[in-house]
Design a protein around this motif. Structure first.
Motif, short mmCIF file in Angstrom:
data_model
loop_
_atom_site.label_atom_id
_atom_site.label_comp_id
_atom_site.label_asym_id
_atom_site.label_seq_id
_atom_site.Cartn_x
_atom_site.Cartn_y
_atom_site.Cartn_z
N LEU A 61 0.84 -1.21 0.00
CA LEU A 61 0.00 0.00 0.00
C LEU A 61 0.87 1.25 0.00
CD1 LEU A 61 -2.72 -1.27 2.46
CD2 LEU A 61 -3.03 -0.76 0.04
N SER A 62 1.94 1.23 0.79
CA SER A 62 2.86 2.38 0.79
C SER A 62 3.47 2.57 -0.58
CB SER A 62 3.99 2.16 1.80
OG SER A 62 3.52 2.24 3.10
N GLY A 63 3.90 1.46 -1.19
CA GLY A 63 4.51 1.53 -2.51
C GLY A 63 3.53 2.07 -3.53
N GLN A 64 2.29 1.59 -3.47
CA GLN A 64 1.28 2.03 -4.43
C GLN A 64 1.01 3.53 -4.31
OE1 GLN A 64 -2.64 0.03 -5.86
NE2 GLN A 64 -3.15 1.10 -3.98
N ASN A 65 0.93 4.02 -3.07
CA ASN A 65 0.71 5.46 -2.88
C ASN A 65 1.83 6.26 -3.53
OD1 ASN A 65 -1.63 5.06 -1.49
ND2 ASN A 65 -0.73 5.26 0.54
N GLY A 66 3.07 5.81 -3.33
CA GLY A 66 4.21 6.52 -3.92
C GLY A 66 4.14 6.52 -5.44
N MET A 67 3.82 5.36 -6.02
CA MET A 67 3.76 5.25 -7.48
C MET A 67 2.67 6.15 -8.06
SD MET A 67 4.01 1.16 -7.79
CE MET A 67 5.38 0.26 -7.06
N LYS A 68 1.49 6.09 -7.43
CA LYS A 68 0.37 6.90 -7.93
C LYS A 68 0.71 8.38 -7.86
CE LYS A 68 -3.64 3.96 -7.16
NZ LYS A 68 -4.82 3.70 -6.32
#
Lengths: 337, 405
Positions: B68-75
């Motif tokens: 979830l942390s990674g996804q937030n950064g990517m988005k």
């Protein structure tokens, strides 16, 4: 009469297979859908095995993923360790096409080996634990599943915690026909005298014993067959999914299979097929909405248990309308397929 | 109502649900324009056509916090690029998330689905096993995969030394972390002896322990005690007693925060006061909550970034504004892997698979938000800085920055 019935079914199965090939050739079935279909086949085989143990013989087992992982690792280990050498030797001896054909037989042999090893473990586990009843057996099988997972996690030769990479050499064709073979196997077993003995154990173990049925023997037989099917499914999984990892076969996986069987109806072959299809399709279709997936599946289960506690099919089977009359006087245990 | 009718009704209901789900799925697929141009057209899709990127992430399951942390950064990264008008004359990034449930087999499924959606690149998964499950698929389909935080050395370079040409990463690898921790123990803490306790489940912990030991002993120091445990163990007291008897100057415990939190708590209870060191597994989650702020004093760990770093403040405030929570190291890595892809698409001048792969391979020196990193075309591993953080009364404080060799 019996042979006509088989031929009709075989023709229907062949027609469906030809249809899928044509559709995927024309690009209507995407790669992801094809993988979902293979997964459906894998889960149908798993659910059939568990249904024999839990649905027909009445023994609650929650360690089915353990047998699946044994089959997966046995088949995967053989394919990844010897596959390269066998393939090279065959290509040299028989040329490209002939070598590939014989190599396919080797892969099928690894699947058979996986099923056999899992069935052997089924007997090993069954002999001591099947004297337990109900929830005691359930706990023993959970323990077994966890032991298998932990042992695999710590076995360096099998890749331990980084998993065992296996080449993808089994696809839709193999999975589909092996799934049909499993259905026929279970259908015939359940309708044989052995199957009737198993059902009598489910209905009333003491009464069955009084009638002279060796309950332990039949329970072990059902357990071995169910475990063997789980091993076969595991072998297909290993040869299709590129990588097997011990944590893919955890307690939750066992539970997922149990849910399929309960959802479809304990003691119904078409029911557990339906359960496996519904669960796998839902799971994959909702993969783009992870936050919704768990909720939708859970709500479905709660609703099911309130309105249809016996599962979608109960213990009855789906049958084609025209078969109803043709069944005549002698009734199948599973009410025809 | 008779039971048979009831059954048929239920069956119909389920079938209808199934059809709905399927058609919803198919409709979504049809709505996205095909990425491959029609036969006879130009090789390069028209300007303005979106660039499909798959995000194969741990959105549920045991490693969901990383995903979830990674996804937030990517988005955040893609939204920013899109808001600034995209790349290559207005081509926008269209990201497609897929959940791999923190599990290798599901990661393969997710990758298969993304391949079917005509993505040109996949970001993620965050964890090693899930990446391993995707390598053959992306290689067969010529799709680049950038893992933000898969630190296992085997992901990009196989055991036999061959390169996985389509796999890239945005983080340093495990052996580097062990070296950094060992050098810190010797040079800054002045340790002559060390004890190691590591988790035998997984390559991660054992890998860090081995490289720590190698570096430490190569410098003429001694490892006086090595202990093992399994992830999920709750009682570390026997191990701690053994270590206490051996009397090391430092203890290195490179596992994940849940186990190490308990380890630190029980070690301090047993009056072991020497410094305790860890790896990046301490970085996410509530380590201080498990061990207690006071017990965490005199502990140090290696991490990717230091959040109070002045150069990160723009990112931290943007992240805070978008998600109303503080970013962690995994959000930074997610953001940086997205930026790597954006840079590579610009350099390649399009989304031709081989051009994109070659652009990523030859990224060379790349400036991310956490600093400058250099990509090695031979191994696809970035040489980037690591930081050592110290816990002071429950607050992470910057201790040292370690430049790559």
């Amino acid at each position: 009469m019996r042979w006509t019935k088989y031929l009709i079914w075989l023709a229907a199965a062949g027609a469906f297979y030809a249809l899928t090939l044509a559709l995927s050739g024309a690009g209507f079935i995407s790669r992801f859908m094809l993988m979902t279909m293979v997964q459906i086949c894998i889960y149908i085989i798993m659910a059939l095995g568990l249904n024999l143990i839990t649905g027909f013989t009445g023994q609650l087992s929650i360690g089915h993923a353990g047998f699946m992982s044994i089959g997966a690792y046995a088949a995967g280990f053989l394919a990844s360790t010897y596959g390269g050498r066998v393939s090279a030797a065959l290509t040299e001896a028989l040329g490209g096409a002939g070598g590939a054909a014989v190599y396919y037989i080797f892969i099928l042999a690894t699947l058979a080996a996986g099923a056999f090893v899992a069935a052997a473990f089924g007997v090993l586990l069954g002999l001591p634990t099947l004297r337990l009843r109900g929830d005691y057996l359930a706990i023993a099988t959970i323990g077994f599943g966890e032991i298998v997972r932990i042992v695999l996690l710590n076995t360096k030769a099998l890749g331990a915690s980084s998993g065992l990479p296996v080449k993808n050499s089994v696809g839709w064709t193999t999975a589909y026909w092996l799934m049909l073979l499993s259905v026929v196997l279970i259908y015939n077993f359940v309708n044989s005298s052995h199957g009737r003995a198993c059902i009598s154990i489910r209905e009333n173990e003491i009464a069955a014993e009084t009638m002279g049925i060796n309950t332990t023997k039949y329970k072990v037989m059902a357990f071995a067959l169910g475990a063997g099917l789980a091993g076969l499914a595991g072998g297909i999984y290993a040869n299709h999914m590129y990588l097997i990892h011990p944590n893919s076969f955890n307690f939750l996986k066992s539970f997922e299979i149990l849910v399929m069987v309960v959802l479809g109806g304990l003691g119904s072959i078409t029911g557990c097929i339906l359960g496996a299809v519904v669960m796998t399709v839902m799971n994959n279709a909702l993969s783009a909405f992870p936050e919704m997936r768990m909720i939708v599946i859970s709500v479905l289960l709660v609703v099911m248990m309130i309105f249809r506690p016996n599962g979608l099919m109960g213990t009855t089977e789906l049958r084609l309308p025209f078969r109803r009359k043709a069944a005549g006087g002698k009734e199948d245990v599973t009410h025809g397929l | 109502m008779n039971p048979r009718k009831n059954g048929i009704l239920c069956l119909l209901l389920v079938l209808m649900c199934g059809v709905l789900v399927l058609s919803g799925c198919g409709g979504g697929g049809a709505a996205t324009p095909p990425a491959t141009p029609p036969a006879g057209g130009s090789d390069e899709p028209a300007a303005g056509e979106p660039i499909n990127v798959g995000l194969n992430l741990e959105l549920t399951g045991s490693s969901a916090e990383f995903g979830l942390s990674g996804q937030n950064g990517m988005k955040l990264a893609f939204d920013k690029v899109n808001a600034e008008g995209g790349v290559l004359d207005g081509r926008m990034f269209n990201y497609i998330p897929a959940d791999n449930k923190s599990e290798a087999g599901e990661a393969t499924s997710a990758t298969t689905r993304l391949v079917g959606e005509n993505v040109v690149a996949i970001l993620g998964p965050m964890t090693t096993a899930a990446v391993l499950g995707s390598i053959q698929l992306v290689t067969d389909n010529n799709i680049v995969l950038i893992t933000p935080s898969g630190t296992n050395a085997r992901l990009t370079v196989n055991e036999d030394g061959t390169l996985n040409p389509w796999i890239f990463r945005a983080c340093f690898i495990d052996p580097f972390q062990g070296e950094v921790a060992a050098n810190f123990a010797m040079d800054v803490l002045g340790a002559e002896t060390a004890a190691i306790a590591y988790d035998i489940v997984g390559d991660y912990s054992g890998g860090l322990a081995a490289s720590f030991k190698q570096t430490f002993e190569a410098a003429g120091k001694t490892v006086v005690r090595e202990e093992q445990f399994s992830a999920g163990d709750t009682d570390f007291r026997p191990i701690i007693e053994n270590i206490k008897t051996a009397g090391p100057d430092v203890i290195f415990v490179p596992a994940y925060y849940t186990d190490d939190g308990r380890f630190v708590l029980q070690a301090r209870d047993a009056e072991v006061t020497v410094p305790i060191l860890g790896g990046d597994g301490w970085g996410s989650g509530d380590m201080v909550g498990i061990a207690g702020a006071e017990n965490m004093n005199n502990t140090f760990y290696v991490d990717f970034v230091y959040m109070d770093d002045p150069s990160l403040q723009d990112f931290v405030s943007e992240y805070q504004a978008a998600y109303n929570r503080a970013p962690d190291g995994f959000s930074v890595l997610g953001y940086e892997s997205a930026m790597m892809l954006v840079e590579a698409v610009k350099n390649a001048g399009g989304t031709d698979p081989e051009a994109l792969r070659s652009a990523l391979e030859n990224l060379g020196e790349f400036t991310g938000i956490s600093g400058t990193m250099t990509f090695d075309p031979e191994t696809h591993n970035p040489a980037k800085t690591a930081v050592i953080l110290e816990s002071v009364d429950g607050v992470k404080e910057f201790k040292q920055i370690v430049e790559p060799k």
